[in-house]
Write a protein that holds these residues in place. Sequence first.
Motif, PDB file in Angstrom:
ATOM      1  N   ARG A   1     -13.207  55.671  -8.580  1.00 37.07           N
ATOM      2  CA  ARG A   1     -13.170  55.121  -9.925  1.00 37.07           C
ATOM      3  C   ARG A   1     -11.729  54.786 -10.302  1.00 37.07           C
ATOM      4  N   LYS A   2     -11.582  53.944 -11.286  1.00 36.52           N
ATOM      5  CA  LYS A   2     -10.247  53.568 -11.750  1.00 36.52           C
ATOM      6  C   LYS A   2      -9.702  54.558 -12.766  1.00 36.52           C
ATOM      7  N   ASN A   3     -10.517  55.566 -13.117  1.00 38.86           N
ATOM      8  CA  ASN A   3     -10.112  56.548 -14.123  1.00 38.86           C
ATOM      9  C   ASN A   3      -9.631  55.859 -15.403  1.00 38.86           C
ATOM     10  N   SER A   4     -10.352  54.841 -15.781  1.00 35.46           N
ATOM     11  CA  SER A   4      -9.968  54.064 -16.959  1.00 35.46           C
ATOM     12  C   SER A   4     -10.603  54.596 -18.237  1.00 35.46           C
ATOM     13  N   GLY A   5     -11.657  55.415 -18.100  1.00 37.76           N
ATOM     14  CA  GLY A   5     -12.289  55.985 -19.286  1.00 37.76           C
ATOM     15  C   GLY A   5     -11.352  56.958 -19.988  1.00 37.76           C
ATOM     16  N   ARG A   6     -11.511  57.080 -21.279  1.00 31.80           N
ATOM     17  CA  ARG A   6     -10.623  57.951 -22.060  1.00 31.80           C
ATOM     18  C   ARG A   6     -10.759  59.409 -21.651  1.00 31.80           C
ATOM     19  N   TYR A   7     -11.917  59.766 -21.086  1.00 33.41           N
ATOM     20  CA  TYR A   7     -12.174  61.171 -20.758  1.00 33.41           C
ATOM     21  C   TYR A   7     -12.473  61.327 -19.264  1.00 33.41           C
ATOM     22  N   ASP A   8     -11.903  60.469 -18.456  1.00 31.11           N
ATOM     23  CA  ASP A   8     -12.196  60.485 -17.024  1.00 31.11           C
ATOM     24  C   ASP A   8     -11.491  61.654 -16.337  1.00 31.11           C
ATOM     25  N   TYR A   9     -11.911  61.932 -15.134  1.00 29.81           N
ATOM     26  CA  TYR A   9     -11.293  62.968 -14.307  1.00 29.81           C
ATOM     27  C   TYR A   9     -11.228  62.456 -12.879  1.00 29.81           C
ATOM     28  N   ASP A  10     -10.412  63.090 -12.061  1.00 31.63           N
ATOM     29  CA  ASP A  10     -10.203  62.624 -10.694  1.00 31.63           C
ATOM     30  C   ASP A  10     -11.469  62.761  -9.848  1.00 31.63           C
ATOM     31  N   SER A  11     -11.683  61.784  -8.965  1.00 35.87           N
ATOM     32  CA  SER A  11     -12.764  61.881  -8.000  1.00 35.87           C
ATOM     33  C   SER A  11     -12.463  63.032  -7.043  1.00 35.87           C
ATOM     34  N   ASP A  12     -13.529  63.622  -6.509  1.00 37.03           N
ATOM     35  CA  ASP A  12     -13.337  64.786  -5.643  1.00 37.03           C
ATOM     36  C   ASP A  12     -13.587  64.458  -4.180  1.00 37.03           C
ATOM     37  N   THR A  13     -12.891  65.193  -3.311  1.00 40.78           N
ATOM     38  CA  THR A  13     -13.115  65.117  -1.869  1.00 40.78           C
ATOM     39  C   THR A  13     -13.063  66.539  -1.318  1.00 40.78           C
ATOM     40  N   ASP A  14     -14.017  66.885  -0.494  1.00 41.69           N
ATOM     41  CA  ASP A  14     -14.030  68.188   0.155  1.00 41.69           C
ATOM     42  C   ASP A  14     -14.030  67.998   1.664  1.00 41.69           C
ATOM     43  N   ILE A  15     -13.498  68.997   2.382  1.00 44.59           N
ATOM     44  CA  ILE A  15     -13.540  68.983   3.832  1.00 44.59           C
ATOM     45  C   ILE A  15     -14.550  70.021   4.290  1.00 44.59           C
TER      46      ILE A  15
ATOM     47  N   ARG B   1     -16.189  68.465 -17.958  1.00 46.55           N
ATOM     48  CA  ARG B   1     -16.564  67.904 -16.661  1.00 46.55           C
ATOM     49  C   ARG B   1     -18.010  68.264 -16.303  1.00 46.55           C
ATOM     50  N   LEU B   2     -18.419  69.497 -16.610  1.00 45.64           N
ATOM     51  CA  LEU B   2     -19.787  69.929 -16.318  1.00 45.64           C
ATOM     52  C   LEU B   2     -20.802  69.101 -17.095  1.00 45.64           C
ATOM     53  N   TYR B   3     -20.548  68.881 -18.382  1.00 46.82           N
ATOM     54  CA  TYR B   3     -21.477  68.069 -19.178  1.00 46.82           C
ATOM     55  C   TYR B   3     -21.550  66.642 -18.630  1.00 46.82           C
ATOM     56  N   SER B   4     -20.416  66.110 -18.191  1.00 48.54           N
ATOM     57  CA  SER B   4     -20.406  64.771 -17.612  1.00 48.54           C
ATOM     58  C   SER B   4     -21.282  64.719 -16.368  1.00 48.54           C
ATOM     59  N   LYS B   5     -21.128  65.716 -15.500  1.00 51.95           N
ATOM     60  CA  LYS B   5     -21.912  65.750 -14.266  1.00 51.95           C
ATOM     61  C   LYS B   5     -23.393  65.999 -14.550  1.00 51.95           C
ATOM     62  N   ILE B   6     -23.678  66.818 -15.556  1.00 49.90           N
ATOM     63  CA  ILE B   6     -25.071  67.056 -15.945  1.00 49.90           C
ATOM     64  C   ILE B   6     -25.720  65.751 -16.402  1.00 49.90           C
ATOM     65  N   ALA B   7     -25.023  65.009 -17.258  1.00 43.93           N
ATOM     66  CA  ALA B   7     -25.573  63.753 -17.776  1.00 43.93           C
ATOM     67  C   ALA B   7     -25.837  62.759 -16.641  1.00 43.93           C
ATOM     68  N   ILE B   8     -24.896  62.650 -15.710  1.00 43.88           N
ATOM     69  CA  ILE B   8     -25.057  61.702 -14.609  1.00 43.88           C
ATOM     70  C   ILE B   8     -26.180  62.137 -13.673  1.00 43.88           C
TER      71      ILE B   8
ATOM     72  N   GLN C   1     -23.757  53.173 -19.916  1.00 46.02           N
ATOM     73  CA  GLN C   1     -22.445  52.703 -19.467  1.00 46.02           C
ATOM     74  C   GLN C   1     -21.342  53.677 -19.865  1.00 46.02           C
ATOM     75  N   ASN C   2     -21.425  54.198 -21.074  1.00 40.60           N
ATOM     76  CA  ASN C   2     -20.405  55.138 -21.550  1.00 40.60           C
ATOM     77  C   ASN C   2     -20.437  56.455 -20.783  1.00 40.60           C
ATOM     78  N   ILE C   3     -21.628  56.893 -20.406  1.00 45.36           N
ATOM     79  CA  ILE C   3     -21.744  58.110 -19.585  1.00 45.36           C
ATOM     80  C   ILE C   3     -21.065  57.885 -18.243  1.00 45.36           C
ATOM     81  N   LEU C   4     -21.404  56.790 -17.586  1.00 50.07           N
ATOM     82  CA  LEU C   4     -20.897  56.516 -16.242  1.00 50.07           C
ATOM     83  C   LEU C   4     -19.415  56.175 -16.244  1.00 50.07           C
ATOM     84  N   ASN C   5     -18.915  55.632 -17.355  1.00 47.94           N
ATOM     85  CA  ASN C   5     -17.483  55.316 -17.462  1.00 47.94           C
ATOM     86  C   ASN C   5     -16.660  56.490 -17.997  1.00 47.94           C
ATOM     87  N   ARG C   6     -17.318  57.642 -18.214  1.00 50.65           N
ATOM     88  CA  ARG C   6     -16.640  58.836 -18.763  1.00 50.65           C
ATOM     89  C   ARG C   6     -15.923  58.473 -20.068  1.00 50.65           C
TER      90      ARG C   6
END
Length: 261
Positions: free
Chosen positions: A35-49, A142-149, A186-191
Motif C-alpha cells: 500500500r502507499k500508506n496514504s490513508g490518514r490512519y494507515d499502518y505499515d504492511s507486514d512481512t514474516d519469515i 490496527r486490530l479493528y482495521s483488520k477485523i473490518a477487512i 473504500q474508507n475501510i480498505l484505504n485505512r
Amino acid sequence: MSELIEIEGFITCLTNANIPHTLALTGSTARGELRKNSGRYDYDSDTDILCIIEPDSIAETLSCKREYAHSIPLILMSASALNHPSNAVLSIAFDSLINNDLNLSKPDFTNTRAAEFIAYQFQPLAYYASQLKHSTPDARRRLYSKIAITCLKLLYLAHHPGRRSFIYERELKLQNFTSIDEMLVQNILNRDLPDAELRDTAERLERQVAQCASIIAAADFLESTRLYVLDKDKYSKEIIDSIFLENNKLKKSDTLFIEAA
C-alpha cells in the motif's frame, strides 16, 4: 535483508544438524498487497519469515530453538500445515522462496471443502477479535482495521462459495456489497476512518457476519472459530493457542522466538 542476518545463527544450527528446511516470506508484502500508506490512519504492511520443517524434524528443530533465549524474526511451521488453506499458507510467496530444501511448491486447494476454506478465512477474525480486550489503544486501532477487512472478506465469500484462493483487498474494492455503503468499503480498505467510526464499523460488520448462516455453520470446522462464536472474550487465550496449532501445526511457544524473561 536485516532479518536474515538476525536468524542466521539459528539457520546455521539447522544446517549443522542436517535438518532440511524451507525459508519463505509470508504476509501482505509477500503476497503483493503493498500500500502507499496514504490513508490518514494507515499502518505499515507486514512481512514474516517462515521456517518450514518436516513433521519428523520438529523435535530436533526445537532442540536448536532452545539455544536461542532472544527474540528473532522467525516463525516455525510444520510442512503438514501446507495441507490447509490458512492465510499464512495462502500468503506464502512460493515463487520467491529464500531457500527450499524441502522442494515445496504452491499447494492446490481446489478440492477443499467449502466449510474448511471458510473456517480458515474466518480464523483471522477470531484471532484479532480475541486480542481486543487486553490491547493498547494503538494496537486496538490496527486490530479493528483488520477485523473490518476480514469481515468484508467473509461477506465476499458468502456470495462466492466456490472461491479457494486468497482474497485480495483490490478485489474487495471492486465488489458491490449490497448491505454496505460503497464509500464506507473504500474508507475501510484505504485505512481512512477515525478511531470511533472504525470501531463502530468493525462491530457492525461482525454482527453482519454473525447473521450469515453459511459462515457461522463453517465455524464448527475449527476449534478457534467455534470458540469465537461461543465467546471471544471468555476463550481469548484458547482461541489464540488453537490458531497456532491449526495454522502452524505447532504450539505457540514452539512457533515463536520470544525473548526469555
